[in-house]
Structures are given as C-alpha cells and as structure tokens.
Design a protein around this motif. Structure first.
Motif, mmCIF file in Angstrom:
data_model
loop_
_atom_site.group_PDB
_atom_site.id
_atom_site.type_symbol
_atom_site.label_atom_id
_atom_site.label_comp_id
_atom_site.label_asym_id
_atom_site.label_seq_id
_atom_site.Cartn_x
_atom_site.Cartn_y
_atom_site.Cartn_z
ATOM 1 N N LYS A 64 7.153 -4.124 12.168
ATOM 2 C CA LYS A 64 8.337 -3.273 12.022
ATOM 3 C C LYS A 64 7.915 -1.913 11.502
ATOM 4 C CE LYS A 64 12.002 -6.541 10.895
ATOM 5 N NZ LYS A 64 13.059 -6.185 11.799
ATOM 6 N N PHE A 65 8.758 -0.940 11.735
ATOM 7 C CA PHE A 65 8.649 0.380 11.129
ATOM 8 C C PHE A 65 9.953 0.572 10.385
ATOM 9 C CE2 PHE A 65 8.628 4.862 10.515
ATOM 10 C CZ PHE A 65 7.293 5.264 10.557
ATOM 11 N N MET A 66 9.875 0.696 9.057
ATOM 12 C CA MET A 66 11.092 0.727 8.237
ATOM 13 C C MET A 66 11.206 2.044 7.477
ATOM 14 S SD MET A 66 11.044 -3.185 6.827
ATOM 15 C CE MET A 66 12.787 -3.215 6.437
ATOM 16 N N PRO A 67 12.433 2.549 7.362
ATOM 17 C CA PRO A 67 12.633 3.782 6.590
ATOM 18 C C PRO A 67 12.504 3.518 5.092
ATOM 19 C CG PRO A 67 14.731 2.953 7.401
ATOM 20 C CD PRO A 67 13.668 2.058 7.966
ATOM 21 N N LYS A 68 11.927 4.511 4.396
ATOM 22 C CA LYS A 68 11.840 4.448 2.944
ATOM 23 C C LYS A 68 13.059 5.139 2.358
ATOM 24 C CE LYS A 68 7.829 5.388 0.889
ATOM 25 N NZ LYS A 68 6.531 6.021 0.623
ATOM 26 N N PRO A 69 13.480 4.743 1.206
ATOM 27 C CA PRO A 69 12.953 3.651 0.397
ATOM 28 C C PRO A 69 13.513 2.310 0.845
ATOM 29 C CG PRO A 69 14.744 4.716 -0.779
ATOM 30 C CD PRO A 69 14.568 5.470 0.522
ATOM 31 N N LEU A 70 12.692 1.281 0.718
ATOM 32 C CA LEU A 70 13.166 -0.067 1.005
ATOM 33 C C LEU A 70 14.084 -0.501 -0.127
ATOM 34 C CD1 LEU A 70 9.944 -1.938 2.232
ATOM 35 C CD2 LEU A 70 11.614 -0.670 3.563
ATOM 36 N N ASN A 71 15.016 -1.376 0.191
ATOM 37 C CA ASN A 71 15.872 -1.926 -0.851
ATOM 38 C C ASN A 71 15.735 -3.449 -0.856
ATOM 39 O OD1 ASN A 71 17.705 -3.048 1.091
ATOM 40 N ND2 ASN A 71 18.643 -1.036 1.302
ATOM 41 N N ARG A 72 16.415 -4.090 -1.775
ATOM 42 C CA ARG A 72 16.286 -5.540 -1.944
ATOM 43 C C ARG A 72 16.658 -6.296 -0.674
ATOM 44 N NH1 ARG A 72 18.362 -7.870 -7.341
ATOM 45 N NH2 ARG A 72 16.327 -7.081 -7.908
ATOM 46 N N GLU A 124 6.614 -3.216 -5.410
ATOM 47 C CA GLU A 124 6.094 -4.404 -6.088
ATOM 48 C C GLU A 124 7.225 -5.193 -6.759
ATOM 49 O OE1 GLU A 124 2.300 -5.407 -8.998
ATOM 50 O OE2 GLU A 124 2.823 -3.325 -8.582
ATOM 51 N N LYS A 125 8.139 -4.503 -7.415
ATOM 52 C CA LYS A 125 9.265 -5.180 -8.079
ATOM 53 C C LYS A 125 10.181 -5.851 -7.063
ATOM 54 C CE LYS A 125 9.299 -2.599 -12.344
ATOM 55 N NZ LYS A 125 10.052 -1.902 -13.352
ATOM 56 N N LEU A 126 10.441 -5.168 -5.942
ATOM 57 C CA LEU A 126 11.290 -5.755 -4.899
ATOM 58 C C LEU A 126 10.651 -7.024 -4.328
ATOM 59 C CD1 LEU A 126 12.401 -2.541 -2.964
ATOM 60 C CD2 LEU A 126 13.873 -4.058 -4.309
ATOM 61 N N LEU A 127 9.353 -6.973 -4.100
ATOM 62 C CA LEU A 127 8.654 -8.141 -3.552
ATOM 63 C C LEU A 127 8.619 -9.296 -4.553
ATOM 64 C CD1 LEU A 127 5.808 -6.194 -1.774
ATOM 65 C CD2 LEU A 127 7.493 -7.656 -0.633
ATOM 66 N N LYS A 128 8.384 -8.981 -5.820
ATOM 67 C CA LYS A 128 8.372 -10.025 -6.847
ATOM 68 C C LYS A 128 9.754 -10.661 -6.985
ATOM 69 C CE LYS A 128 4.625 -8.450 -9.794
ATOM 70 N NZ LYS A 128 4.297 -7.974 -11.151
ATOM 71 N N ALA A 129 10.808 -9.865 -6.827
ATOM 72 C CA ALA A 129 12.172 -10.386 -6.896
ATOM 73 C C ALA A 129 12.437 -11.369 -5.754
ATOM 74 C CB ALA A 129 13.187 -9.248 -6.867
ATOM 75 N N SER A 130 11.657 -11.256 -4.686
ATOM 76 C CA SER A 130 11.758 -12.196 -3.561
ATOM 77 C C SER A 130 10.692 -13.286 -3.658
ATOM 78 C CB SER A 130 11.613 -11.441 -2.238
ATOM 79 O OG SER A 130 12.717 -10.608 -2.025
ATOM 80 N N VAL A 168 0.842 -1.196 0.000
ATOM 81 C CA VAL A 168 0.000 0.000 0.000
ATOM 82 C C VAL A 168 0.876 1.244 0.000
ATOM 83 C CG1 VAL A 168 -1.941 1.162 1.127
ATOM 84 C CG2 VAL A 168 -1.620 -1.315 1.450
ATOM 85 N N ASP A 169 0.725 2.080 -1.035
ATOM 86 C CA ASP A 169 1.462 3.342 -1.093
ATOM 87 C C ASP A 169 0.740 4.271 -2.061
ATOM 88 O OD1 ASP A 169 3.415 5.448 -1.368
ATOM 89 O OD2 ASP A 169 4.963 4.008 -0.779
ATOM 90 N N ASP A 170 0.574 5.521 -1.677
ATOM 91 C CA ASP A 170 -0.131 6.475 -2.538
ATOM 92 C C ASP A 170 0.759 7.039 -3.638
ATOM 93 O OD1 ASP A 170 1.227 7.840 -0.365
ATOM 94 O OD2 ASP A 170 0.265 9.679 -1.056
ATOM 95 N N ASP A 171 2.060 6.818 -3.563
ATOM 96 C CA ASP A 171 2.974 7.272 -4.602
ATOM 97 C C ASP A 171 3.150 6.143 -5.616
ATOM 98 O OD1 ASP A 171 5.405 7.640 -6.123
ATOM 99 O OD2 ASP A 171 6.006 9.167 -4.669
ATOM 100 N N PRO A 172 2.682 6.348 -6.854
ATOM 101 C CA PRO A 172 2.736 5.267 -7.848
ATOM 102 C C PRO A 172 4.143 4.737 -8.105
ATOM 103 C CG PRO A 172 1.590 7.199 -8.746
ATOM 104 C CD PRO A 172 2.078 7.575 -7.387
ATOM 105 N N VAL A 173 5.141 5.619 -8.096
ATOM 106 C CA VAL A 173 6.517 5.180 -8.333
ATOM 107 C C VAL A 173 6.983 4.290 -7.185
ATOM 108 C CG1 VAL A 173 8.908 5.951 -8.617
ATOM 109 C CG2 VAL A 173 7.066 7.170 -9.777
ATOM 110 N N ASN A 174 6.740 4.719 -5.954
ATOM 111 C CA ASN A 174 7.129 3.908 -4.798
ATOM 112 C C ASN A 174 6.413 2.559 -4.799
ATOM 113 O OD1 ASN A 174 8.865 5.856 -3.799
ATOM 114 N ND2 ASN A 174 7.368 6.701 -2.383
ATOM 115 N N LEU A 175 5.156 2.557 -5.218
ATOM 116 C CA LEU A 175 4.381 1.313 -5.259
ATOM 117 C C LEU A 175 4.961 0.348 -6.295
ATOM 118 C CD1 LEU A 175 2.000 -0.103 -3.929
ATOM 119 C CD2 LEU A 175 0.503 0.963 -5.628
ATOM 120 N N ILE A 176 5.347 0.860 -7.438
ATOM 121 C CA ILE A 176 5.953 0.023 -8.484
ATOM 122 C C ILE A 176 7.282 -0.551 -8.000
ATOM 123 C CG2 ILE A 176 7.051 0.090 -10.763
ATOM 124 C CD1 ILE A 176 4.804 2.106 -11.558
ATOM 125 N N ILE A 177 8.092 0.281 -7.360
ATOM 126 C CA ILE A 177 9.387 -0.186 -6.845
ATOM 127 C C ILE A 177 9.187 -1.262 -5.785
ATOM 128 C CG2 ILE A 177 11.420 0.493 -5.496
ATOM 129 C CD1 ILE A 177 11.209 3.247 -6.972
#
Length: 150
Positions: free
Chosen positions: A131-139, A35-41, A24-33
């Motif tokens: 957890k509470f994690m700082p953005k942006p998340l990385n791989r 989504e890609k990180l999660l799919k890579a996992s 869940v993210d209101d920023d489309p770019v952050n949401l795409i990123i």
C-alpha cells in the motif's frame, strides 16, 4: 549495527502470534507516533531512523550487498512501514532492496508520505508495495492494515 527493538506487546495468543513491524522514518516525532500506534495494535516494533539503518538491520548492506543476503540474526519481520521522503536511502529505494532480496521479497512493505504525487504512488505500487498511505497514519489506518496481513 542493529536498530534497537522496543519492548514487545504481548497478545492474548502469546509471543509467536505477535506481528513484528520494522518502522522507518527520519522524523523522530513521526517515528514515535508510528511506534505508539503499532504498539496499541499489539505489534512488536523495531524502529529505524532512516533507510540506511533499516537496510543494516535487515542485513542488506555491506560487502554482501550484491548478493542480497539478509542478516540471519534478525528476528522474523512481518511488515515494513517506511516513510517515502528520507535523505540518503528513501522509501522507494528501501522497497526495491527488500523486493530484490530472495529472503525478504515476500515481506509486505507499506510506503507512507505526506505528499500525494500519483507518479510516486504508482512507482511504489509497481515495485511491489502493499500500500501507499498518506501521512500521518492514525489508529484506524494501522488497525485496518494489520487486519489485512496474511
């Protein structure tokens, strides 16, 4: 309306072993990123562009709202990752609704934010965030988070 599900990443163990994440993210770019990180996992990802859409997807909005009855047509959700700062329903409000739901209270929720405000972090953790994690998340953040799931 349900949020569209993206294509599922198949793990070596088959479909039943795939972790289903509601992102869940209101920023489309952050949401795409995200989504890609999660799919890579090797996660299955359902994306919601705001807190309201996430609550709709989970069946936690509408006339049955006070009963906190989740939508029984929703596939199993193993993890919710949400941005904290969103218009309308923010990440903390989404977290509260999930934790108040008898059916969803055990689903781990991770709140992420680009703001490092101790009072907000503590509030989310006290409400039950995993957890509470700082953005942006990385791989490596995502891989570590997925490895910690039960």
């Amino acid at each position: 309306m349900a949020c569209p599900s993206s294509s599922m990443a198949m793990g070596e163990n088959g479909e039943d072993e795939v972790i289903h994440v509601l992102a869940v993210d209101d920023d489309p770019v952050n949401l795409i990123i995200l989504e890609k990180l999660l799919k890579a996992s090797s996660c299955k990802v359902t994306a919601a562009e705001n807190g309201m859409r996430a609550l709709e997807y989970l069946g936690l909005l509408g006339d049955d709202d006070q009963h906190n009855t989740p939508n029984t047509n929703v596939p199993r959700i193993d993890l919710i990752i949400t941005d904290y700062s969103m218009p309308g329903i923010n990440g903390y409000q989404l977290l509260k609704k999930v934790k108040e739901s008898a059916m969803l209270k055990d689903v781990p929720v991770v709140v992420m934010s680009s703001e490092n405000v101790p009072s907000i972090i503590n509030q989310c953790l006290e409400e039950g965030a995993l957890k509470f994690m700082p953005k942006p998340l990385n791989r490596s953040d995502v891989k570590h988070l997925i490895s910690q799931l039960p």
